[in-house]
Design a protein around this motif. Structure first.
Motif, PDB file in Angstrom:
ATOM      1  N   ALA A   1       2.250  11.877  -2.456  1.00 41.44           N
ATOM      2  CA  ALA A   1       3.288  12.617  -1.712  1.00 41.44           C
ATOM      3  C   ALA A   1       4.207  11.644  -0.997  1.00 41.44           C
ATOM      4  CB  ALA A   1       2.656  13.578  -0.697  1.00 41.44           C
ATOM      5  N   SER A   2       5.408  12.121  -0.671  1.00 39.32           N
ATOM      6  CA  SER A   2       6.317  11.308   0.136  1.00 39.32           C
ATOM      7  C   SER A   2       7.112  12.205   1.072  1.00 39.32           C
ATOM      8  CB  SER A   2       7.264  10.483  -0.744  1.00 39.32           C
ATOM      9  OG  SER A   2       8.321  11.273  -1.252  1.00 39.32           O
ATOM     10  N   ARG A   3       7.580  11.610   2.150  1.00 36.64           N
ATOM     11  CA  ARG A   3       8.419  12.322   3.122  1.00 36.64           C
ATOM     12  C   ARG A   3       9.599  11.462   3.524  1.00 36.64           C
ATOM     13  NH1 ARG A   3       3.938  14.422   7.561  1.00 36.64           N
ATOM     14  NH2 ARG A   3       2.392  15.124   6.015  1.00 36.64           N
ATOM     15  N   MET A   4      10.655  12.140   3.939  1.00 36.00           N
ATOM     16  CA  MET A   4      11.810  11.473   4.533  1.00 36.00           C
ATOM     17  C   MET A   4      11.672  11.474   6.051  1.00 36.00           C
ATOM     18  SD  MET A   4      13.817  10.452   2.102  1.00 36.00           S
ATOM     19  CE  MET A   4      15.163   9.907   3.148  1.00 36.00           C
ATOM     20  N   PHE A   5      12.107  10.373   6.662  1.00 33.93           N
ATOM     21  CA  PHE A   5      12.147  10.267   8.117  1.00 33.93           C
ATOM     22  C   PHE A   5      13.537   9.787   8.525  1.00 33.93           C
ATOM     23  CE2 PHE A   5       7.796   9.345   6.722  1.00 33.93           C
ATOM     24  CZ  PHE A   5       7.119  10.375   7.366  1.00 33.93           C
TER      25      PHE A   5
ATOM     26  N   ASN B   1      17.761   4.222   3.123  1.00 30.80           N
ATOM     27  CA  ASN B   1      19.175   4.504   2.847  1.00 30.80           C
ATOM     28  C   ASN B   1      19.473   4.556   1.351  1.00 30.80           C
ATOM     29  OD1 ASN B   1      19.713   4.722   5.621  1.00 30.80           O
ATOM     30  ND2 ASN B   1      20.062   2.535   5.820  1.00 30.80           N
ATOM     31  N   GLU B   2      20.132   3.512   0.789  1.00 31.59           N
ATOM     32  CA  GLU B   2      20.554   3.537  -0.615  1.00 31.59           C
ATOM     33  C   GLU B   2      19.415   3.218  -1.582  1.00 31.59           C
ATOM     34  OE1 GLU B   2      21.180  -0.736   0.694  1.00 31.59           O
ATOM     35  OE2 GLU B   2      21.443   1.258   1.579  1.00 31.59           O
ATOM     36  N   VAL B   3      18.228   2.866  -1.064  1.00 30.96           N
ATOM     37  CA  VAL B   3      17.068   2.646  -1.944  1.00 30.96           C
ATOM     38  C   VAL B   3      16.489   4.017  -2.311  1.00 30.96           C
ATOM     39  CG1 VAL B   3      14.793   1.602  -2.179  1.00 30.96           C
ATOM     40  CG2 VAL B   3      16.596   0.384  -0.946  1.00 30.96           C
ATOM     41  N   VAL B   4      16.422   4.271  -3.603  1.00 25.80           N
ATOM     42  CA  VAL B   4      15.963   5.576  -4.095  1.00 25.80           C
ATOM     43  C   VAL B   4      14.444   5.686  -3.992  1.00 25.80           C
ATOM     44  CG1 VAL B   4      15.885   7.080  -6.135  1.00 25.80           C
ATOM     45  CG2 VAL B   4      17.934   5.710  -5.665  1.00 25.80           C
ATOM     46  N   CYS B   5      13.741   4.645  -4.457  1.00 24.76           N
ATOM     47  CA  CYS B   5      12.280   4.660  -4.454  1.00 24.76           C
ATOM     48  C   CYS B   5      11.762   3.255  -4.751  1.00 24.76           C
ATOM     49  CB  CYS B   5      11.726   5.650  -5.478  1.00 24.76           C
ATOM     50  SG  CYS B   5      12.200   5.296  -7.182  1.00 24.76           S
TER      51      CYS B   5
ATOM     52  N   ILE C   1      17.822   6.448   7.224  1.00 29.07           N
ATOM     53  CA  ILE C   1      16.896   7.425   6.645  1.00 29.07           C
ATOM     54  C   ILE C   1      15.952   6.648   5.742  1.00 29.07           C
ATOM     55  CG2 ILE C   1      18.429   9.411   6.834  1.00 29.07           C
ATOM     56  CD1 ILE C   1      19.069   9.103   3.827  1.00 29.07           C
ATOM     57  N   ILE C   2      14.681   7.017   5.748  1.00 28.72           N
ATOM     58  CA  ILE C   2      13.678   6.269   4.984  1.00 28.72           C
ATOM     59  C   ILE C   2      12.694   7.228   4.332  1.00 28.72           C
ATOM     60  CG2 ILE C   2      12.362   5.904   7.142  1.00 28.72           C
ATOM     61  CD1 ILE C   2      11.160   3.379   5.820  1.00 28.72           C
ATOM     62  N   ASN C   3      12.377   6.944   3.077  1.00 31.60           N
ATOM     63  CA  ASN C   3      11.316   7.653   2.380  1.00 31.60           C
ATOM     64  C   ASN C   3      10.059   6.793   2.388  1.00 31.60           C
ATOM     65  OD1 ASN C   3       9.764   8.006  -0.453  1.00 31.60           O
ATOM     66  ND2 ASN C   3      10.642   9.967   0.160  1.00 31.60           N
ATOM     67  N   VAL C   4       8.952   7.384   2.812  1.00 30.58           N
ATOM     68  CA  VAL C   4       7.652   6.705   2.740  1.00 30.58           C
ATOM     69  C   VAL C   4       6.798   7.473   1.734  1.00 30.58           C
ATOM     70  CG1 VAL C   4       5.608   5.929   3.997  1.00 30.58           C
ATOM     71  CG2 VAL C   4       7.848   5.922   5.129  1.00 30.58           C
ATOM     72  N   ASP C   5       6.380   6.758   0.689  1.00 31.54           N
ATOM     73  CA  ASP C   5       5.680   7.360  -0.442  1.00 31.54           C
ATOM     74  C   ASP C   5       4.273   6.770  -0.511  1.00 31.54           C
ATOM     75  OD1 ASP C   5       4.855   8.383  -2.890  1.00 31.54           O
ATOM     76  OD2 ASP C   5       6.687   7.837  -3.947  1.00 31.54           O
TER      77      ASP C   5
ATOM     78  N   SER D   1       0.797  -1.234   0.000  1.00 34.20           N
ATOM     79  CA  SER D   1       0.000   0.000   0.000  1.00 34.20           C
ATOM     80  C   SER D   1       0.823   1.273   0.000  1.00 34.20           C
ATOM     81  CB  SER D   1      -0.923   0.004   1.229  1.00 34.20           C
ATOM     82  OG  SER D   1      -1.812  -1.095   1.172  1.00 34.20           O
ATOM     83  N   CYS D   2       2.144   1.149   0.104  1.00 33.74           N
ATOM     84  CA  CYS D   2       3.035   2.309   0.049  1.00 33.74           C
ATOM     85  C   CYS D   2       4.416   1.825  -0.372  1.00 33.74           C
ATOM     86  CB  CYS D   2       3.104   3.036   1.394  1.00 33.74           C
ATOM     87  SG  CYS D   2       3.834   2.060   2.737  1.00 33.74           S
ATOM     88  N   CYS D   3       5.322   2.759  -0.607  1.00 29.98           N
ATOM     89  CA  CYS D   3       6.721   2.418  -0.889  1.00 29.98           C
ATOM     90  C   CYS D   3       7.564   2.864   0.301  1.00 29.98           C
ATOM     91  CB  CYS D   3       7.205   3.123  -2.152  1.00 29.98           C
ATOM     92  SG  CYS D   3       6.298   2.689  -3.643  1.00 29.98           S
ATOM     93  N   THR D   4       8.464   1.995   0.738  1.00 33.94           N
ATOM     94  CA  THR D   4       9.346   2.302   1.869  1.00 33.94           C
ATOM     95  C   THR D   4      10.784   2.105   1.389  1.00 33.94           C
ATOM     96  OG1 THR D   4       9.013   0.011   2.629  1.00 33.94           O
ATOM     97  CG2 THR D   4       7.701   1.735   3.695  1.00 33.94           C
TER      98      THR D   4
END
Length: 285
Positions: free
Chosen positions: A142-146, A107-111, A126-130, A101-104
């Motif tokens: 939308a996505s954010r970095m955490f 670190n080295e994973v871009v998207c 560091i993690i992007n949740v999209d 249901s989302c992309c997580t």
């Protein structure tokens, strides 16, 4: 100037509006302009805005709950339940076979990282949740970095500069009748100034009625190039900024996860915008 496709047409018998005159002016001079179908009606924009409220709420929830020791599968469950409880549908679930249901993206994973029970967040990650939400047929993305706990100064800077790149891209598009290339030019300049690179193989996009629409919103480029930005267009800006090389590869095992070629960290922030007569309005963040 190279002549682009004739996208903007005025239906026979319809009187020219001021918008028609402006867009035709640019089209006649060889610029790439949108088709009329890309200009959302006030009703459509309101539908996308309502979807955006849920999408922003999802990311607010993730921001409150995310912590070291949490699996990315737990994040996915939060996203799924919140979205469904608020009448929406997670757009990625089942999209071209994407299983969650989302992309997580850690670190080295871009998207396009796929949530699973084995990816456990650790101090310093560091993690992007999209997240993309569909509500009544309208899409918001939308996505954010955490940052998980305390991380390195280099990763902190990467996350900060990636957000600044989004804000600088917004500023470059602050008035209608600029160009997509203005956004990319401003973003690339800021990233390079800070010693980072901009991913070239993925980009922002039109959104709203479908998950991905025209135009492609590249995060590099030249001023005055790309599609004309016209009031009523809805699109994302979502710069992917790498600590090392801009080059990436797709994990062959899952066919989705995009990783930096040199396996150095990457960061990304994304908003959905509508271009208005007075400039950009954020619809989800």
């Amino acid at each position: 100037m190279k002549r682009n496709k004739i996208n903007w047409r005025v239906p026979k018998g319809m009187e020219l509006t001021e918008l028609d005159k402006k867009v035709l002016y640019y089209q006649d001079r060889g610029h790439l302009v949108p088709s009329r179908e890309l200009i959302k009606t006030p009703e459509q924009i309101e539908g996308i805005r309502r979807s955006g409220i849920i999408n922003t709420g999802v990311l607010d929830l993730v921001e409150r709950e995310i912590h070291a020791g949490m699996s990315t599968l737990e994040i996915d469950k939060l996203v799924y339940e919140y979205t469904k409880d608020h009448g929406g549908i997670p757009a990625t679930l089942g999209y071209e076979g994407f299983p969650k249901s989302c992309c997580t993206s850690i670190n080295e994973v871009v998207c396009h990282g796929i949530p699973n029970e084995f990816d456990i967040l650790e101090e310093g990650d560091i993690i992007n949740v999209d997240c993309t939400t569909i509500l009544d047929g309208y899409y918001a993305d939308a996505s954010r970095m955490f940052t998980i706990g305390k991380t390195t100064p280099q990763k902190e800077k990467l996350v900060r500069v990636a957000k600044e790149c989004l804000e600088i891209g917004m500023e470059a598009a602050k008035q209608p009748f600029g160009f997509v290339g203005d956004i990319g030019h401003a973003i690339e300049k800021h990233a390079k100034k800070n010693g980072f690179s901009v991913v070239r193989d993925l980009c922002g996009h039109g959104v709203g009625i479908e998950f991905h629409e025209e135009p492609d919103v590249e995060h590099f480029g030249k001023k005055g190039t790309g599609m004309l930005l016209v009031p009523g267009m809805v699109f994302t800006i979502e710069p992917m900024i790498n600590m090392g090389t801009w080059e990436v590869f797709i994990d062959e095992e899952d066919g989705w996860t995009v990783v930096t070629e040199d396996e150095q960290p990457s960061a990304q922030w994304e908003h959905t915008f509508v271009m208005t007569d007075n400039g950009l309005e954020i619809l989800t963040h």
